[in-house]
Design a protein around this motif. Structure first.
Motif, PDB file in Angstrom:
ATOM      1  N   GLY A 199       9.552  -2.136   2.898  1.00  0.00           N
ATOM      2  CA  GLY A 199       9.320  -3.480   3.430  1.00  0.00           C
ATOM      3  C   GLY A 199       9.999  -3.716   4.758  1.00  0.00           C
ATOM      4  N   VAL A 200      11.275  -3.344   4.841  1.00  0.00           N
ATOM      5  CA  VAL A 200      12.003  -3.605   6.085  1.00  0.00           C
ATOM      6  C   VAL A 200      11.443  -2.763   7.228  1.00  0.00           C
ATOM      7  N   VAL A 201      11.032  -1.524   6.950  1.00  0.00           N
ATOM      8  CA  VAL A 201      10.472  -0.688   8.025  1.00  0.00           C
ATOM      9  C   VAL A 201       9.140  -1.259   8.507  1.00  0.00           C
ATOM     10  N   GLN A 202       8.288  -1.714   7.579  1.00  0.00           N
ATOM     11  CA  GLN A 202       7.031  -2.344   8.001  1.00  0.00           C
ATOM     12  C   GLN A 202       7.315  -3.635   8.763  1.00  0.00           C
ATOM     13  N   GLY A 203       8.384  -4.340   8.385  1.00  0.00           N
ATOM     14  CA  GLY A 203       8.773  -5.535   9.126  1.00  0.00           C
ATOM     15  C   GLY A 203       9.225  -5.219  10.533  1.00  0.00           C
ATOM     16  N   VAL A 204       9.970  -4.128  10.689  1.00  0.00           N
ATOM     17  CA  VAL A 204      10.420  -3.705  12.016  1.00  0.00           C
ATOM     18  C   VAL A 204       9.220  -3.327  12.881  1.00  0.00           C
ATOM     19  N   ILE A 205       8.252  -2.619  12.290  1.00  0.00           N
ATOM     20  CA  ILE A 205       7.038  -2.249  13.042  1.00  0.00           C
ATOM     21  C   ILE A 205       6.317  -3.508  13.514  1.00  0.00           C
ATOM     22  N   ALA A 206       6.186  -4.508  12.623  1.00  0.00           N
ATOM     23  CA  ALA A 206       5.536  -5.764  13.011  1.00  0.00           C
ATOM     24  C   ALA A 206       6.334  -6.487  14.091  1.00  0.00           C
ATOM     25  N   THR A 256      10.688   7.233   5.134  1.00  0.00           N
ATOM     26  CA  THR A 256      11.509   6.135   4.645  1.00  0.00           C
ATOM     27  C   THR A 256      11.585   6.155   3.126  1.00  0.00           C
ATOM     28  N   SER A 257      12.740   5.800   2.573  1.00  0.00           N
ATOM     29  CA  SER A 257      12.894   5.728   1.118  1.00  0.00           C
ATOM     30  C   SER A 257      12.078   4.570   0.554  1.00  0.00           C
ATOM     31  N   ILE A 307       0.838  -1.205   0.000  1.00  0.00           N
ATOM     32  CA  ILE A 307       0.000   0.000   0.000  1.00  0.00           C
ATOM     33  C   ILE A 307       0.869   1.249   0.000  1.00  0.00           C
ATOM     34  N   ALA A 308       1.995   1.215   0.714  1.00  0.00           N
ATOM     35  CA  ALA A 308       2.914   2.355   0.685  1.00  0.00           C
ATOM     36  C   ALA A 308       3.449   2.589  -0.727  1.00  0.00           C
ATOM     37  N   ASP A 309       3.680   1.483  -1.479  1.00  0.00           N
ATOM     38  CA  ASP A 309       4.192   1.604  -2.854  1.00  0.00           C
ATOM     39  C   ASP A 309       3.217   2.347  -3.762  1.00  0.00           C
ATOM     40  N   ILE A 310       1.927   2.051  -3.619  1.00  0.00           N
ATOM     41  CA  ILE A 310       0.948   2.539  -4.594  1.00  0.00           C
ATOM     42  C   ILE A 310       0.211   3.791  -4.122  1.00  0.00           C
ATOM     43  N   THR A 311       0.617   4.347  -2.971  1.00  0.00           N
ATOM     44  CA  THR A 311      -0.102   5.473  -2.389  1.00  0.00           C
ATOM     45  C   THR A 311       0.830   6.663  -2.200  1.00  0.00           C
ATOM     46  N   PRO A 312       0.429   7.873  -2.629  1.00  0.00           N
ATOM     47  CA  PRO A 312       1.257   9.047  -2.343  1.00  0.00           C
ATOM     48  C   PRO A 312       1.306   9.310  -0.842  1.00  0.00           C
ATOM     49  N   PRO A 313       2.393   9.921  -0.346  1.00  0.00           N
ATOM     50  CA  PRO A 313       2.570  10.089   1.108  1.00  0.00           C
ATOM     51  C   PRO A 313       1.392  10.732   1.819  1.00  0.00           C
ATOM     52  N   GLU A 314       0.753  11.712   1.185  1.00  0.00           N
ATOM     53  CA  GLU A 314      -0.327  12.431   1.876  1.00  0.00           C
ATOM     54  C   GLU A 314      -1.585  11.586   2.067  1.00  0.00           C
ATOM     55  N   LYS A 315      -1.682  10.427   1.380  1.00  0.00           N
ATOM     56  CA  LYS A 315      -2.871   9.593   1.498  1.00  0.00           C
ATOM     57  C   LYS A 315      -2.602   8.283   2.242  1.00  0.00           C
ATOM     58  N   ARG A 316      -1.386   8.091   2.719  1.00  0.00           N
ATOM     59  CA  ARG A 316      -1.035   6.798   3.313  1.00  0.00           C
ATOM     60  C   ARG A 316      -1.768   6.525   4.612  1.00  0.00           C
ATOM     61  N   THR A 317      -1.974   7.545   5.438  1.00  0.00           N
ATOM     62  CA  THR A 317      -2.653   7.320   6.720  1.00  0.00           C
ATOM     63  C   THR A 317      -4.030   6.714   6.502  1.00  0.00           C
ATOM     64  N   ALA A 318      -4.799   7.300   5.587  1.00  0.00           N
ATOM     65  CA  ALA A 318      -6.150   6.792   5.318  1.00  0.00           C
ATOM     66  C   ALA A 318      -6.098   5.387   4.743  1.00  0.00           C
ATOM     67  N   ARG A 319      -5.122   5.117   3.862  1.00  0.00           N
ATOM     68  CA  ARG A 319      -5.024   3.787   3.266  1.00  0.00           C
ATOM     69  C   ARG A 319      -4.604   2.750   4.311  1.00  0.00           C
ATOM     70  N   PHE A 320      -3.677   3.108   5.196  1.00  0.00           N
ATOM     71  CA  PHE A 320      -3.308   2.189   6.267  1.00  0.00           C
ATOM     72  C   PHE A 320      -4.511   1.934   7.187  1.00  0.00           C
ATOM     73  N   GLY A 321      -5.347   2.956   7.337  1.00  0.00           N
ATOM     74  CA  GLY A 321      -6.571   2.779   8.117  1.00  0.00           C
ATOM     75  C   GLY A 321      -7.485   1.724   7.527  1.00  0.00           C
ATOM     76  N   MET A 322      -7.466   1.580   6.187  1.00  0.00           N
ATOM     77  CA  MET A 322      -8.306   0.565   5.554  1.00  0.00           C
ATOM     78  C   MET A 322      -7.854  -0.844   5.941  1.00  0.00           C
ATOM     79  N   GLU A 359      13.588  -1.259 -10.669  1.00  0.00           N
ATOM     80  CA  GLU A 359      14.581  -0.213 -10.401  1.00  0.00           C
ATOM     81  C   GLU A 359      14.501   0.326  -8.984  1.00  0.00           C
ATOM     82  N   LYS A 360      13.417   0.048  -8.267  1.00  0.00           N
ATOM     83  CA  LYS A 360      13.280   0.519  -6.887  1.00  0.00           C
ATOM     84  C   LYS A 360      13.655  -0.562  -5.866  1.00  0.00           C
ATOM     85  N   ARG A 361      14.069  -1.732  -6.330  1.00  0.00           N
ATOM     86  CA  ARG A 361      14.423  -2.809  -5.417  1.00  0.00           C
ATOM     87  C   ARG A 361      15.876  -2.658  -4.967  1.00  0.00           C
ATOM     88  N   ARG A 362      16.194  -3.353  -3.884  1.00  0.00           N
ATOM     89  CA  ARG A 362      17.558  -3.301  -3.357  1.00  0.00           C
ATOM     90  C   ARG A 362      18.031  -4.721  -3.092  1.00  0.00           C
TER      91      ARG A 362
END
Length: 346
Positions: A288-295, A282-283, A73-88, A141-144
């Motif tokens: 993924g790693v940051v969401q993993g740390v939160i979990a 986060t970049s 969801i973070a990938d497909i959502t602009p920063p200003e809309k992430r809170t609402a999407r995470f709420g879903m 190109e956005k993978r590490r």
């Protein structure tokens, strides 16, 4: 069993998050769902405790579906809309919190293992659905690269805390989730002790809470983000959480629970808001790693919470209690949440 699940999620969540940063969200998400299907089959067939523990350990790994879905969801959502999407995501959990026990209860009328078979079928159907419908969200190109450091959950957590702007949201998420464990741990015991609730009343109250959480995340969250912004919503949510916990801690009248439950549901807007703040700091190649740390931090809270709140409950309800106060654990949780308010104001 609870500890096996939480411990496995702590170990695997940052690793799975890093894998999704390296190889894409879709394959990792589908693999986790497949593990979940296998887990439910194991529990349906289990004839011993150790097999159940194996199943719950696999479920802790499969709990990484949450990590990868949030990163997706973070990938497909602009920063200003992430809170609402995470709420879903929270709304989806709320709906599952209501429907899951209902489906399991009906299935159990047929056989005690039937709920596990139904859950396995749902997880397997989810894999097929993902294969056919779900597009990949993380472009190549956005993978590490996935390295040896990503195999160490402690290293991932330390690295996340060192990222600029992440330490305070992560501390706040951990303490808030730790405080929220008081509901999961003690709701049934507290309801029986304080009000003499039956199993039916306890179940109905939990279902009502699930409906309120789903409504708050799906409908209140977008409105609140639009009119308050993420920062003020977080502060108001923390204040409401303190009010709700103090209310549960002090009440001696059963009907007040109906007033306090909507407040606790509104307080559940805080975790997705903090998650969005962490995500926005986060970049793209480390979502993924940051969401993993939160979990992982939430998993640590799930281990510590029951060990912390149940002795407090016993101390204030058992023989020799200094004062009779069944709600004492809720007051402790309120103190924990109040403790992060100065950090949140920063």
């Amino acid at each position: 069993l609870l500890s096996a699940y939480a411990a496995a999620q702590f170990v695997f969540a940052p690793i799975v998050g890093s894998l999704s940063d390296a190889y894409g969200r879709k394959p990792v998400l589908l693999a986790a769902l497949a593990f979940l299907a296998v887990d439910y089959v194991i529990m349906a067939l289990a004839g011993s405790l150790w097999l159940l523990i194996v199943g719950r350990t696999l479920a802790g790994f499969a709990g990484a579906t949450y990590v990868t879905a949030t990163a997706y969801i973070a990938d497909i959502t602009p920063p200003e809309k992430r809170t609402a999407r995470f709420g879903m995501i929270g709304a989806a959990f709320g709906i599952g919190f209501v429907l899951g026990p209902a489906i399991g209860g009906v299935a159990a009328l047929w056989h005690v293992t039937a709920p596990f078979w139904v859950a396995a079928a749902l997880a397997a159907a989810n894999v097929v659905f993902g294969l056919l419908v779900l597009p990949e969200s993380l472009s190549r190109e956005k993978r590490r690269p996935f390295g040896g450091r990503d195999m160490n959950p402690f290293g991932a957590i330390i690295a996340a805390f060192r990222m600029p702007g992440l330490a305070i949201p992560l501390v706040c998420i951990f303490v808030f989730e730790l405080a929220n464990m008081v509901y999961v741990t003690l709701w049934a015991f507290w309801g029986r002790e304080a009000f003499g609730w039956s199993t039916l009343v306890i179940g109905l109250s939990l279902s009502g809470y699930g409906i309120l959480v789903a409504a708050a995340q799906a409908f209140v969250m977008p409105f609140a983000v639009r009119h308050l912004g993420e920062y003020r919503l977080m502060i108001w949510g923390i204040l409401i959480a303190i009010m709700a916990l103090c209310g549960f801690g002090l009440t001696t009248i059963a009907w007040t629970v109906a007033v306090l439950l909507p407040l606790s549901a509104l307080a559940d807007l805080v975790p997705p808001t903090l998650t969005a703040l962490a995500s926005n700091a986060t970049s793209e190649d480390r979502q993924g790693v940051v969401q993993g740390v939160i979990a992982a931090l939430s998993s640590v809270a799930a281990v510590i919470g029951p060990l912390m709140f149940t002795p407090v409950f016993h101390a204030f309800t058992g023989p020799g209690a200094p004062i009779y106060l069944p709600g004492a654990p809720y007051l402790l949780a309120a103190l924990l949440v109040a403790g992060i308010l100065p950090l949140a104001l920063r």
